[in-house]
Design a protein around this motif. Structure first.
Motif, PDB file in Angstrom:
ATOM      1  N   PHE A  10      -3.677  -5.275  -5.172  1.00 24.50           N
ATOM      2  CA  PHE A  10      -2.700  -6.109  -4.471  1.00 24.50           C
ATOM      3  C   PHE A  10      -3.263  -7.499  -4.198  1.00 24.50           C
ATOM      4  CE2 PHE A  10      -1.525  -7.753  -0.266  1.00 24.50           C
ATOM      5  CZ  PHE A  10      -0.194  -8.081  -0.510  1.00 24.50           C
ATOM      6  N   LEU A  11      -4.517  -7.580  -3.747  1.00 22.78           N
ATOM      7  CA  LEU A  11      -5.109  -8.882  -3.451  1.00 22.78           C
ATOM      8  C   LEU A  11      -5.257  -9.727  -4.710  1.00 22.78           C
ATOM      9  CD1 LEU A  11      -7.831  -7.922  -0.812  1.00 22.78           C
ATOM     10  CD2 LEU A  11      -5.598  -8.971  -0.422  1.00 22.78           C
TER      11      LEU A  11
ATOM     12  N   GLY B 224      -7.132   5.471  -5.028  1.00 17.67           N
ATOM     13  CA  GLY B 224      -7.386   5.445  -3.597  1.00 17.67           C
ATOM     14  C   GLY B 224      -6.911   4.154  -2.951  1.00 17.67           C
ATOM     15  N   VAL B 225      -7.091   4.089  -1.626  1.00 19.15           N
ATOM     16  CA  VAL B 225      -6.592   2.959  -0.843  1.00 19.15           C
ATOM     17  C   VAL B 225      -7.334   1.678  -1.198  1.00 19.15           C
ATOM     18  CG1 VAL B 225      -6.262   2.066   1.497  1.00 19.15           C
ATOM     19  CG2 VAL B 225      -5.890   4.494   1.028  1.00 19.15           C
ATOM     20  N   GLN B 226      -8.653   1.732  -1.322  1.00 14.87           N
ATOM     21  CA  GLN B 226      -9.436   0.534  -1.604  1.00 14.87           C
ATOM     22  C   GLN B 226      -9.078  -0.055  -2.970  1.00 14.87           C
ATOM     23  OE1 GLN B 226     -11.513  -0.984   0.601  1.00 14.87           O
ATOM     24  NE2 GLN B 226     -11.561  -2.634  -0.905  1.00 14.87           N
ATOM     25  N   CYS B 227      -8.907   0.790  -3.987  1.00 13.15           N
ATOM     26  CA  CYS B 227      -8.538   0.302  -5.314  1.00 13.15           C
ATOM     27  C   CYS B 227      -7.147  -0.333  -5.300  1.00 13.15           C
ATOM     28  CB  CYS B 227      -8.605   1.435  -6.325  1.00 13.15           C
ATOM     29  SG  CYS B 227      -8.211   0.959  -8.022  1.00 13.15           S
ATOM     30  N   ASN B 228      -6.193   0.292  -4.591  1.00 20.79           N
ATOM     31  CA  ASN B 228      -4.844  -0.267  -4.503  1.00 20.79           C
ATOM     32  C   ASN B 228      -4.838  -1.585  -3.736  1.00 20.79           C
ATOM     33  OD1 ASN B 228      -3.879   1.975  -5.876  1.00 20.79           O
ATOM     34  ND2 ASN B 228      -3.392   3.091  -3.993  1.00 20.79           N
TER      35      ASN B 228
ATOM     36  N   LEU C 212       0.821  -1.214   0.000  1.00 19.09           N
ATOM     37  CA  LEU C 212       0.000   0.000   0.000  1.00 19.09           C
ATOM     38  C   LEU C 212       0.854   1.262   0.000  1.00 19.09           C
ATOM     39  CD1 LEU C 212      -2.849  -1.008   2.492  1.00 19.09           C
ATOM     40  CD2 LEU C 212      -2.932  -0.950   0.005  1.00 19.09           C
ATOM     41  N   LYS C 213       1.986   1.211   0.694  1.00 19.76           N
ATOM     42  CA  LYS C 213       2.865   2.380   0.712  1.00 19.76           C
ATOM     43  C   LYS C 213       3.496   2.597  -0.659  1.00 19.76           C
ATOM     44  CE  LYS C 213       6.797   4.360   3.191  1.00 19.76           C
ATOM     45  NZ  LYS C 213       7.802   4.149   4.290  1.00 19.76           N
TER      46      LYS C 213
END
Length: 309
Positions: free
Chosen positions: A109-110, A101-105, A92-93
Protein backbone atom coordinates in the motif's frame (compact mmCIF):
# COMPACT_ATOMS: atom_id res chain seq x y z
CA UNK A 1 22.82 29.03 14.36
CA UNK A 2 25.15 30.09 17.22
CA UNK A 3 22.91 33.05 18.09
CA UNK A 4 19.82 30.83 18.19
CA UNK A 5 21.70 28.29 20.36
CA UNK A 6 22.56 30.96 22.93
CA UNK A 7 18.96 32.20 23.01
CA UNK A 8 17.54 28.72 23.47
CA UNK A 9 16.93 28.02 27.16
CA UNK A 10 17.69 24.30 27.03
CA UNK A 11 20.59 24.37 24.57
CA UNK A 12 22.07 27.34 26.40
CA UNK A 13 22.44 25.17 29.49
CA UNK A 14 23.86 22.29 27.46
CA UNK A 15 26.36 24.64 25.81
CA UNK A 16 27.59 25.87 29.20
CA UNK A 17 27.85 22.36 30.66
CA UNK A 18 29.76 21.04 27.64
CA UNK A 19 32.28 23.89 27.91
CA UNK A 20 32.63 23.83 31.73
CA UNK A 21 32.08 20.13 32.40
CA UNK A 22 29.20 17.91 33.40
CA UNK A 23 28.44 17.09 37.06
CA UNK A 24 28.53 13.53 38.33
CA UNK A 25 24.76 13.50 38.83
CA UNK A 26 21.93 15.79 37.72
CA UNK A 27 19.82 17.51 40.33
CA UNK A 28 16.00 17.17 40.12
CA UNK A 29 15.71 20.75 38.80
CA UNK A 30 17.69 19.76 35.67
CA UNK A 31 15.53 16.76 34.75
CA UNK A 32 15.00 18.21 31.27
CA UNK A 33 18.74 17.67 30.58
CA UNK A 34 18.58 13.89 31.13
CA UNK A 35 18.67 13.05 27.41
CA UNK A 36 21.75 15.25 26.90
CA UNK A 37 23.36 13.92 30.09
CA UNK A 38 23.09 10.35 28.75
CA UNK A 39 25.08 11.43 25.64
CA UNK A 40 27.45 13.87 27.37
CA UNK A 41 30.51 12.04 26.10
CA UNK A 42 29.33 12.43 22.50
CA UNK A 43 28.59 16.17 22.66
CA UNK A 44 31.01 18.92 21.67
CA UNK A 45 30.98 22.62 20.80
CA UNK A 46 32.13 24.11 17.48
CA UNK A 47 31.79 27.82 16.65
CA UNK A 48 29.19 28.26 19.38
CA UNK A 49 27.05 25.36 18.09
CA UNK A 50 26.38 22.13 19.99
CA UNK A 51 27.51 19.10 17.98
CA UNK A 52 26.44 15.47 18.49
CA UNK A 53 29.23 13.62 16.78
CA UNK A 54 29.20 15.03 13.25
CA UNK A 55 25.61 16.27 13.46
CA UNK A 56 24.41 19.69 14.54
CA UNK A 57 21.88 19.99 17.35
CA UNK A 58 19.34 22.43 15.87
CA UNK A 59 17.61 24.83 18.31
CA UNK A 60 13.85 24.58 18.73
CA UNK A 61 13.16 27.94 17.06
CA UNK A 62 14.88 26.82 13.83
CA UNK A 63 13.27 23.40 13.48
CA UNK A 64 10.19 24.77 11.74
CA UNK A 65 7.83 22.64 13.81
CA UNK A 66 5.15 24.34 15.87
CA UNK A 67 2.73 22.36 17.97
CA UNK A 68 -0.86 23.46 17.37
CA UNK A 69 -4.00 22.09 18.97
CA UNK A 70 -7.42 21.89 17.41
CA UNK A 71 -10.71 23.03 18.82
CA UNK A 72 -12.31 20.65 21.36
CA UNK A 73 -15.29 18.50 20.27
CA UNK A 74 -14.39 19.13 16.60
CA UNK A 75 -12.31 16.23 15.21
CA UNK A 76 -12.69 17.46 11.63
CA UNK A 77 -10.18 20.22 12.46
CA UNK A 78 -7.49 17.57 11.85
CA UNK A 79 -9.50 16.06 9.04
CA UNK A 80 -6.58 15.21 6.72
CA UNK A 81 -4.93 13.01 9.34
CA UNK A 82 -8.23 11.32 10.21
CA UNK A 83 -8.94 10.73 6.51
CA UNK A 84 -5.52 9.14 5.95
CA UNK A 85 -6.04 6.79 8.91
CA UNK A 86 -9.32 5.64 7.37
CA UNK A 87 -7.60 5.19 4.01
CA UNK A 88 -4.89 2.95 5.50
CA UNK A 89 -7.41 0.89 7.46
CA UNK A 90 -9.59 0.45 4.37
CA UNK A 91 -6.62 -0.68 2.28
CA UNK A 92 -5.50 -3.22 4.89
CA UNK A 93 -9.04 -4.55 5.25
CA UNK A 94 -9.39 -4.94 1.47
CA UNK A 95 -6.08 -6.81 1.24
CA UNK A 96 -6.71 -9.08 4.26
CA UNK A 97 -7.32 -12.06 1.97
CA UNK A 98 -3.99 -11.61 0.15
CA UNK A 99 -0.97 -13.66 1.08
CA UNK A 100 1.99 -12.12 2.84
CA UNK A 101 0.57 -10.89 6.12
CA UNK A 102 -0.14 -7.41 7.46
CA UNK A 103 3.40 -6.05 7.04
CA UNK A 104 3.63 -7.16 3.39
CA UNK A 105 0.21 -5.65 2.60
CA UNK A 106 1.20 -2.41 4.33
CA UNK A 107 4.41 -2.21 2.26
CA UNK A 108 2.45 -2.71 -0.96
CA UNK A 109 0.00 0.00 0.00
CA UNK A 110 2.77 2.46 0.88
CA UNK A 111 4.54 1.79 -2.41
CA UNK A 112 1.34 2.49 -4.34
CA UNK A 113 0.59 5.56 -2.20
CA UNK A 114 4.07 7.06 -2.65
CA UNK A 115 3.79 6.66 -6.43
CA UNK A 116 0.28 8.15 -6.66
CA UNK A 117 -0.09 11.81 -7.62
CA UNK A 118 -1.49 14.02 -4.87
CA UNK A 119 -4.75 15.83 -5.56
CA UNK A 120 -3.35 19.23 -4.49
CA UNK A 121 0.30 19.24 -5.54
CA UNK A 122 -0.21 17.15 -8.66
CA UNK A 123 3.00 15.25 -7.85
CA UNK A 124 3.59 11.99 -6.01
CA UNK A 125 5.20 12.01 -2.52
CA UNK A 126 8.18 10.09 -3.89
CA UNK A 127 8.71 12.75 -6.57
CA UNK A 128 8.62 15.55 -4.01
CA UNK A 129 10.94 13.81 -1.50
CA UNK A 130 13.35 11.84 -3.70
CA UNK A 131 13.04 13.77 -6.94
CA UNK A 132 12.04 10.62 -8.84
CA UNK A 133 9.23 8.06 -8.79
CA UNK A 134 9.73 4.66 -7.20
CA UNK A 135 10.13 1.84 -9.68
CA UNK A 136 7.07 -0.41 -9.91
CA UNK A 137 5.23 -2.60 -12.40
CA UNK A 138 3.11 0.31 -13.60
CA UNK A 139 5.99 2.52 -14.73
CA UNK A 140 5.40 1.67 -18.40
CA UNK A 141 1.64 2.37 -18.36
CA UNK A 142 1.43 5.18 -15.81
CA UNK A 143 -0.07 8.29 -17.47
CA UNK A 144 1.95 11.47 -17.54
CA UNK A 145 0.79 14.29 -15.31
CA UNK A 146 -0.19 16.99 -17.79
CA UNK A 147 -1.71 19.59 -15.52
CA UNK A 148 -1.81 20.47 -11.89
CA UNK A 149 -4.98 20.82 -9.93
CA UNK A 150 -6.11 24.33 -9.18
CA UNK A 151 -5.34 25.42 -5.64
CA UNK A 152 -7.32 27.81 -3.51
CA UNK A 153 -11.08 28.36 -3.22
CA UNK A 154 -13.40 27.85 -6.17
CA UNK A 155 -14.52 30.97 -8.09
CA UNK A 156 -17.64 32.48 -6.56
CA UNK A 157 -17.24 30.72 -3.21
CA UNK A 158 -17.71 32.70 0.00
CA UNK A 159 -14.75 32.71 2.39
CA UNK A 160 -15.98 32.63 5.98
CA UNK A 161 -14.20 34.48 8.74
CA UNK A 162 -14.51 36.82 11.71
CA UNK A 163 -12.40 39.84 12.58
CA UNK A 164 -10.73 40.57 15.92
CA UNK A 165 -13.27 42.18 18.23
CA UNK A 166 -16.30 40.78 16.41
CA UNK A 167 -19.31 39.84 18.53
CA UNK A 168 -20.31 36.20 17.96
CA UNK A 169 -22.39 33.42 19.43
CA UNK A 170 -20.22 30.59 20.77
CA UNK A 171 -21.25 26.94 21.05
CA UNK A 172 -21.25 25.92 24.74
CA UNK A 173 -20.97 22.27 25.77
CA UNK A 174 -21.52 22.80 29.52
CA UNK A 175 -25.00 23.05 30.99
CA UNK A 176 -28.35 23.54 29.30
CA UNK A 177 -27.44 26.76 27.49
CA UNK A 178 -26.06 25.81 24.07
CA UNK A 179 -25.00 29.27 22.86
CA UNK A 180 -23.30 32.12 24.68
CA UNK A 181 -22.29 35.60 23.60
CA UNK A 182 -18.57 36.22 23.14
CA UNK A 183 -15.97 38.40 21.45
CA UNK A 184 -13.19 37.27 19.07
CA UNK A 185 -9.83 38.06 20.71
CA UNK A 186 -7.35 36.11 18.57
CA UNK A 187 -7.12 33.93 15.44
CA UNK A 188 -4.87 30.86 15.66
CA UNK A 189 -5.47 29.54 12.15
CA UNK A 190 -7.55 30.01 9.02
CA UNK A 191 -10.65 28.62 10.74
CA UNK A 192 -9.80 28.60 14.49
CA UNK A 193 -10.33 31.45 16.92
CA UNK A 194 -9.95 32.35 20.59
CA UNK A 195 -13.20 33.77 21.97
CA UNK A 196 -13.62 35.54 25.30
CA UNK A 197 -16.81 34.37 27.06
CA UNK A 198 -17.64 35.55 30.58
CA UNK A 199 -14.01 36.43 31.25
CA UNK A 200 -12.66 33.09 29.94
CA UNK A 201 -10.92 32.26 26.65
CA UNK A 202 -12.42 29.43 24.61
CA UNK A 203 -10.92 27.97 21.46
CA UNK A 204 -13.52 27.27 18.81
CA UNK A 205 -13.68 26.30 15.14
CA UNK A 206 -15.60 28.54 12.77
CA UNK A 207 -18.28 25.83 12.56
CA UNK A 208 -18.87 26.38 16.30
CA UNK A 209 -19.43 30.14 15.89
CA UNK A 210 -22.37 32.21 14.64
CA UNK A 211 -22.55 35.87 13.83
CA UNK A 212 -23.62 38.10 16.69
CA UNK A 213 -26.26 39.74 14.53
CA UNK A 214 -28.54 36.68 14.50
CA UNK A 215 -31.44 36.34 16.94
CA UNK A 216 -30.67 35.22 20.47
CA UNK A 217 -33.40 32.57 20.21
CA UNK A 218 -31.20 30.31 18.07
CA UNK A 219 -32.59 26.98 19.26
CA UNK A 220 -36.30 28.00 19.18
CA UNK A 221 -38.34 25.92 16.71
CA UNK A 222 -40.28 27.67 13.95
CA UNK A 223 -43.64 26.12 13.10
CA UNK A 224 -45.90 26.76 10.14
CA UNK A 225 -49.60 26.09 9.65
CA UNK A 226 -50.24 23.10 7.41
CA UNK A 227 -52.76 24.93 5.18
CA UNK A 228 -50.98 28.29 4.97
CA UNK A 229 -47.67 30.05 5.34
CA UNK A 230 -48.65 31.87 8.54
CA UNK A 231 -45.70 31.91 10.97
CA UNK A 232 -46.61 30.84 14.49
CA UNK A 233 -44.45 31.89 17.45
CA UNK A 234 -43.00 28.99 19.45
CA UNK A 235 -44.84 27.63 22.48
CA UNK A 236 -48.15 29.29 21.43
CA UNK A 237 -50.20 26.21 22.25
CA UNK A 238 -52.48 26.38 19.17
CA UNK A 239 -52.43 26.97 15.43
CA UNK A 240 -54.75 29.58 13.83
CA UNK A 241 -57.10 28.55 11.03
CA UNK A 242 -56.59 30.58 7.85
CA UNK A 243 -59.21 30.24 5.12
CA UNK A 244 -58.08 29.78 1.53
CA UNK A 245 -57.86 32.84 -0.69
CA UNK A 246 -61.28 34.13 -1.81
CA UNK A 247 -63.16 32.61 1.16
CA UNK A 248 -64.09 33.89 4.58
CA UNK A 249 -63.08 32.33 7.88
CA UNK A 250 -66.01 29.91 7.79
CA UNK A 251 -66.08 26.47 9.29
CA UNK A 252 -64.08 23.98 7.26
CA UNK A 253 -66.08 21.39 5.32
CA UNK A 254 -66.06 17.77 6.47
CA UNK A 255 -63.71 15.46 4.62
CA UNK A 256 -65.11 12.26 3.16
CA UNK A 257 -63.29 9.05 3.93
CA UNK A 258 -62.59 6.66 1.05
CA UNK A 259 -65.39 4.12 0.58
CA UNK A 260 -64.55 0.46 0.97
CA UNK A 261 -66.70 -2.12 -0.83
CA UNK A 262 -69.09 -3.81 1.52
CA UNK A 263 -68.56 -1.41 4.42
CA UNK A 264 -70.76 1.54 5.48
CA UNK A 265 -69.38 4.98 4.77
CA UNK A 266 -69.14 7.24 7.80
CA UNK A 267 -68.08 10.85 7.46
CA UNK A 268 -66.22 12.48 10.34
CA UNK A 269 -65.84 16.27 10.52
CA UNK A 270 -62.32 17.69 10.50
CA UNK A 271 -61.22 18.91 13.93
CA UNK A 272 -61.35 22.66 14.23
CA UNK A 273 -58.07 24.52 14.55
CA UNK A 274 -59.74 27.89 14.99
CA UNK A 275 -58.35 30.16 17.66
CA UNK A 276 -61.27 30.81 20.08
CA UNK A 277 -60.02 34.30 20.92
CA UNK A 278 -60.03 35.59 17.32
CA UNK A 279 -62.67 33.68 15.24
CA UNK A 280 -66.19 32.69 16.31
CA UNK A 281 -68.00 29.79 14.60
CA UNK A 282 -71.82 30.23 14.50
CA UNK A 283 -72.33 26.90 12.71
CA UNK A 284 -71.52 23.95 14.96
CA UNK A 285 -70.46 20.68 13.41
CA UNK A 286 -72.94 17.76 13.28
CA UNK A 287 -71.87 14.26 12.27
CA UNK A 288 -73.47 12.98 9.05
CA UNK A 289 -74.14 9.30 8.43
CA UNK A 290 -74.79 8.08 4.89
CA UNK A 291 -76.94 4.97 4.58
CA UNK A 292 -74.89 2.17 3.10
CA UNK A 293 -75.76 0.46 -0.15
CA UNK A 294 -76.19 -3.26 -0.67
CA UNK A 295 -73.52 -5.33 0.93
CA UNK A 296 -73.37 -7.84 -1.94
CA UNK A 297 -72.29 -7.37 -5.51
CA UNK A 298 -74.77 -6.17 -8.17
CA UNK A 299 -73.40 -8.31 -11.01
CA UNK A 300 -75.70 -10.90 -12.68
CA UNK A 301 -74.80 -14.50 -12.00
CA UNK A 302 -75.67 -17.17 -14.59
CA UNK A 303 -76.25 -20.82 -13.85
CA UNK A 304 -73.22 -23.04 -14.44
CA UNK A 305 -73.16 -25.05 -17.67
CA UNK A 306 -72.37 -28.65 -16.83
CA UNK A 307 -71.29 -31.32 -19.28
CA UNK A 308 -74.26 -33.65 -20.07
CA UNK A 309 -73.28 -36.85 -21.92
Amino acid sequence: MARATNRDVLLGKVLGLVQSGWPQKLCPADADLSSYFARRNELSVMCGVVMWGTRVVVPQCLRGIKHKRGAPYHPSTNGLAERFVQTVKGALKASSADSGGVQCNLDRFLLAYHNTSHSITGESPAQLILGRPLRSRLDCVKPEVLSKQRQGPCPGSVVRGFGIGSSVWVRCYLGAVKWKKGVIVDQTGPLCYYVEVDGRRWKRHIDQLKSGTVSTDIDSPVRFDIDSDVRVPPHSGHLPYVAPSGQSNAAPQPVRSPQVEGLPLHVEPQPSTTCPETVSNPHPYTPVTISPGPRGSNRVRNAPKRLDL
